[in-house]
Design a protein around this motif. Structure first.
Motif, short mmCIF file in Angstrom:
data_model
loop_
_atom_site.label_atom_id
_atom_site.label_comp_id
_atom_site.label_asym_id
_atom_site.label_seq_id
_atom_site.Cartn_x
_atom_site.Cartn_y
_atom_site.Cartn_z
N GLN A 80 -39.95 -10.94 77.20
CA GLN A 80 -39.01 -10.34 78.14
C GLN A 80 -37.60 -10.82 77.83
O GLN A 80 -37.38 -12.01 77.62
N SER A 81 -36.67 -9.87 77.77
CA SER A 81 -35.26 -10.18 77.52
C SER A 81 -34.46 -9.78 78.74
O SER A 81 -34.60 -8.67 79.26
N ILE A 82 -33.59 -10.69 79.21
CA ILE A 82 -32.82 -10.45 80.42
C ILE A 82 -31.33 -10.51 80.06
O ILE A 82 -30.84 -11.56 79.61
N PHE A 83 -30.65 -9.38 80.23
CA PHE A 83 -29.21 -9.30 79.97
C PHE A 83 -28.49 -9.18 81.31
O PHE A 83 -28.61 -8.16 81.99
N ALA A 84 -27.75 -10.22 81.70
CA ALA A 84 -26.95 -10.20 82.93
C ALA A 84 -25.51 -9.94 82.53
O ALA A 84 -24.77 -10.85 82.16
N LEU A 85 -25.08 -8.68 82.61
CA LEU A 85 -23.79 -8.26 82.10
C LEU A 85 -22.73 -8.27 83.20
O LEU A 85 -23.01 -8.60 84.36
N ALA A 86 -21.53 -7.90 82.81
CA ALA A 86 -20.42 -7.87 83.76
C ALA A 86 -20.62 -6.79 84.81
O ALA A 86 -21.43 -5.86 84.64
N HIS A 87 -19.90 -6.92 85.91
CA HIS A 87 -19.92 -5.95 87.01
C HIS A 87 -21.32 -5.84 87.64
O HIS A 87 -21.72 -4.77 88.09
N HIS A 88 -22.09 -6.94 87.61
CA HIS A 88 -23.40 -7.03 88.26
C HIS A 88 -24.40 -6.02 87.69
O HIS A 88 -25.21 -5.44 88.43
N VAL A 89 -24.33 -5.80 86.39
CA VAL A 89 -25.29 -4.93 85.69
C VAL A 89 -26.33 -5.81 85.00
O VAL A 89 -25.99 -6.79 84.32
N ARG A 93 -30.91 -25.44 76.75
CA ARG A 93 -31.15 -23.99 76.75
C ARG A 93 -32.59 -23.60 76.42
O ARG A 93 -32.93 -22.42 76.47
N VAL A 94 -33.45 -24.56 76.03
CA VAL A 94 -34.82 -24.23 75.60
C VAL A 94 -35.82 -24.99 76.47
O VAL A 94 -35.74 -26.21 76.60
N TYR A 95 -36.75 -24.22 77.04
CA TYR A 95 -37.79 -24.76 77.91
C TYR A 95 -39.14 -24.27 77.38
O TYR A 95 -39.27 -23.14 76.92
N VAL A 96 -40.17 -25.13 77.42
CA VAL A 96 -41.49 -24.72 76.95
C VAL A 96 -42.55 -25.23 77.91
O VAL A 96 -42.43 -26.32 78.49
N ASP A 97 -43.59 -24.43 78.10
CA ASP A 97 -44.72 -24.76 78.97
C ASP A 97 -45.99 -24.47 78.17
O ASP A 97 -46.20 -23.35 77.70
N VAL A 98 -46.85 -25.49 78.00
CA VAL A 98 -48.12 -25.34 77.29
C VAL A 98 -49.24 -25.73 78.24
O VAL A 98 -49.20 -26.81 78.86
N ALA A 106 -30.19 -18.15 75.73
CA ALA A 106 -29.36 -18.06 74.52
C ALA A 106 -27.88 -18.17 74.83
O ALA A 106 -27.14 -18.90 74.14
N THR A 107 -27.43 -17.46 75.84
CA THR A 107 -26.03 -17.51 76.26
C THR A 107 -25.98 -17.48 77.77
O THR A 107 -27.03 -17.42 78.45
N SER A 108 -24.81 -17.49 78.33
CA SER A 108 -24.68 -17.44 79.79
C SER A 108 -25.14 -16.10 80.36
O SER A 108 -25.44 -16.00 81.55
N TRP A 109 -25.25 -15.07 79.48
CA TRP A 109 -25.62 -13.74 79.98
C TRP A 109 -26.91 -13.20 79.35
O TRP A 109 -27.32 -12.09 79.65
N TRP A 110 -27.58 -14.01 78.50
CA TRP A 110 -28.80 -13.52 77.85
C TRP A 110 -29.87 -14.60 77.89
O TRP A 110 -29.66 -15.74 77.47
N GLU A 111 -31.05 -14.22 78.41
CA GLU A 111 -32.20 -15.11 78.46
C GLU A 111 -33.41 -14.42 77.85
O GLU A 111 -33.65 -13.23 78.09
N LEU A 112 -34.19 -15.16 77.06
CA LEU A 112 -35.36 -14.62 76.38
C LEU A 112 -36.58 -15.43 76.79
O LEU A 112 -36.61 -16.66 76.62
#
Length: 426
Positions: free
Chosen positions: A343-352, A239-244, A299-305
């Motif tokens: 940037q925080s990405i929330f991919a919620l139910a019903h394609h929101v 779940r954790v990726y880093v680029d330097v 972080a979860t299946s529906w939240w990426e930071l």
């Protein structure tokens, strides 16, 4: 269109007005007049592109466009027609090589009309052209482990003639989720009409009248960059990726003023005046060094930071024969030395989807712009296969903030913006 071919055609026409503030020198009476007006803009374009897939991953495309643009400002008017053709051939059917070849042609004749005595470009009618060739070969020295990429672009233009922009890159994958890479490149910033053809006269002292004329230099050379880059990328966990990344850039022939300063007296009536001529020159060189880190956490299946932080140090100095310390300090003070984003990405139910985005930019002391932080946000809903609706907000943390200085050294205030969009796709 077929299973191997796709064809795209796009077209656009537009017209409108934009804000246009300029300081214009006046000979009679000797003064510097601030003009707050509007710039009339209009034009249109059409683009055609054909992509074709070939055997074993090879492909090519041919693209062409025609663009027409018209500008009417408080300083001059210009009409320009641009014709551009591009061809790229991708050869992927070799066992250890991936080759890309390309060529481009651009012709851009323009017709400029002088409307102010103190602003001019000569000649008024000119055809700007750009011809280019491109070749790149990605060589798999050790399949799935070590790749060497060599390439170059060669360009010919009416401002500086032929120039080469080579590039070499090495990518090493010691393990499945680790990549180490390095590169060295040469890039050219082609001169333009401002650098070579401009005459801009301003009233520096009202009485006795002294005008300063900034002149383009017909011998102005391309600005040159030699860039050294290195990076490390790793998937630390699932779940954790880093680029330097780090870089060192060497710059030469950077734009400044220089050459002999000439002084002329014009016994015009009713106001005689003196004019000081200053010409553009390639009087600066220097280096920039920087580092950037960009982590990504699912972080979860529906939240990426996602985030990034970059730090840049710039050090410029005069070339032999020039005294450009003031312009070096100005260039250094017009570039931020720290940039950060989250940037925080929330991919919620019903394609929101909800995407807030924060950014920070350090101060620009040379143009008196303080550091700022602000945020954007988007709330989107794909309510069918073909339709997506979104509400977007930009620069939400304050009514406005400054990012740079515009004409006459006035700081440009970027306002808070809210808008909605509706997208349809097949």
């Amino acid at each position: 269109p077929t299973s191997a071919d796709s064809v795209m055609a796009t077209g656009m026409v537009y017209g409108g007005q934009t804000g246009d503030e300029n300081a214009i020198g006046e000979f009679f009476p000797p003064s510097q007049r601030i003009v707050n007006g509007e710039q009339d803009v209009s034009g249109g374009d059409v683009l055609l592109r054909w992509d074709r897939k070939l055997a074993r991953g090879s492909d090519f495309y041919i693209q062409g466009y025609l663009d027409r643009t018209n500008r009417a400002t408080s300083q001059f008017t210009e009409s320009r027609t641009t014709v551009d053709l591009d061809f790229i051939d991708h050869l992927a059917n070799m066992p250890r090589q991936d080759v890309i070849l390309g060529a481009g042609l651009r012709e851009s004749p323009s017709d400029l009309e002088q409307t102010q005595a103190t602003v001019n470009f000569l000649p008024h009618m000119q055809n700007d052209y750009l011809y280019s060739l491109f070749a790149q070969d990605a060589i798999r020295l050790w399949p799935d482990r070590l790749t060497l990429t060599l390439g170059s672009k060669w360009e010919d233009n009416n401002f500086s003639g032929w120039g080469a922009e080579p590039d070499a890159r090495l990518l090493w994958n010691p393990k499945q989720h680790i990549a180490v890479w390095g590169a060295v490149s040469r890039a050219l910033n082609i001169p333009g009409r401002v650098d070579q053809n401009l005459t801009l006269i301003g009233n520096f002292i009202p009485s006795p009248p002294l005008f300063v004329a900034v002149l383009g230099n017909p011998k102005f050379k391309p600005e040159v960059q030699i860039g050294w880059e290195a990076g490390y990328r790793q998937l630390l966990t699932q779940r954790v990726y880093v680029d330097v990344d780090a870089f060192h850039n060497q710059w030469d022939n950077l734009e400044s003023y220089g050459g002999p300063v000439s002084l002329f007296t014009f016994p015009t009536t009713p106001y005689a005046y003196t004019q000081l001529n200053v010409e553009f020159a390639n009087g600066l060189r220097g280096v920039t060094d920087g580092v950037e880190i960009a982590p990504d956490w699912k972080a979860t299946s529906w939240w990426e930071l996602r985030g990034s932080y970059a730090h840049v140090h710039m050090a410029l100095h005069s070339k032999p024969g020039y005294s450009q310390a003031m312009y070096a300090a100005t260039d250094e003070g017009e570039s931020p030395d720290r940039i950060a984003t989250v940037q925080s990405i929330f991919a919620l139910a019903h394609h929101v989807e909800i995407v807030p985005d924060y950014r920070y930019m350090s101060a620009l002391p040379a143009v008196k712009v303080p550091a700022y932080e602000t945020a954007d946000a988007q709330i989107a809903w794909r309510f069918s296969k073909h339709y997506r609706v979104a509400i977007n907000g930009r620069n939400l943390l304050q009514p406005y903030h400054y990012e740079f200085s515009g004409d006459n050294s006035n700081r440009v205030g970027i306002r808070r913006t809210l808008y909605a969009s509706l997208e349809w796709s097949r």
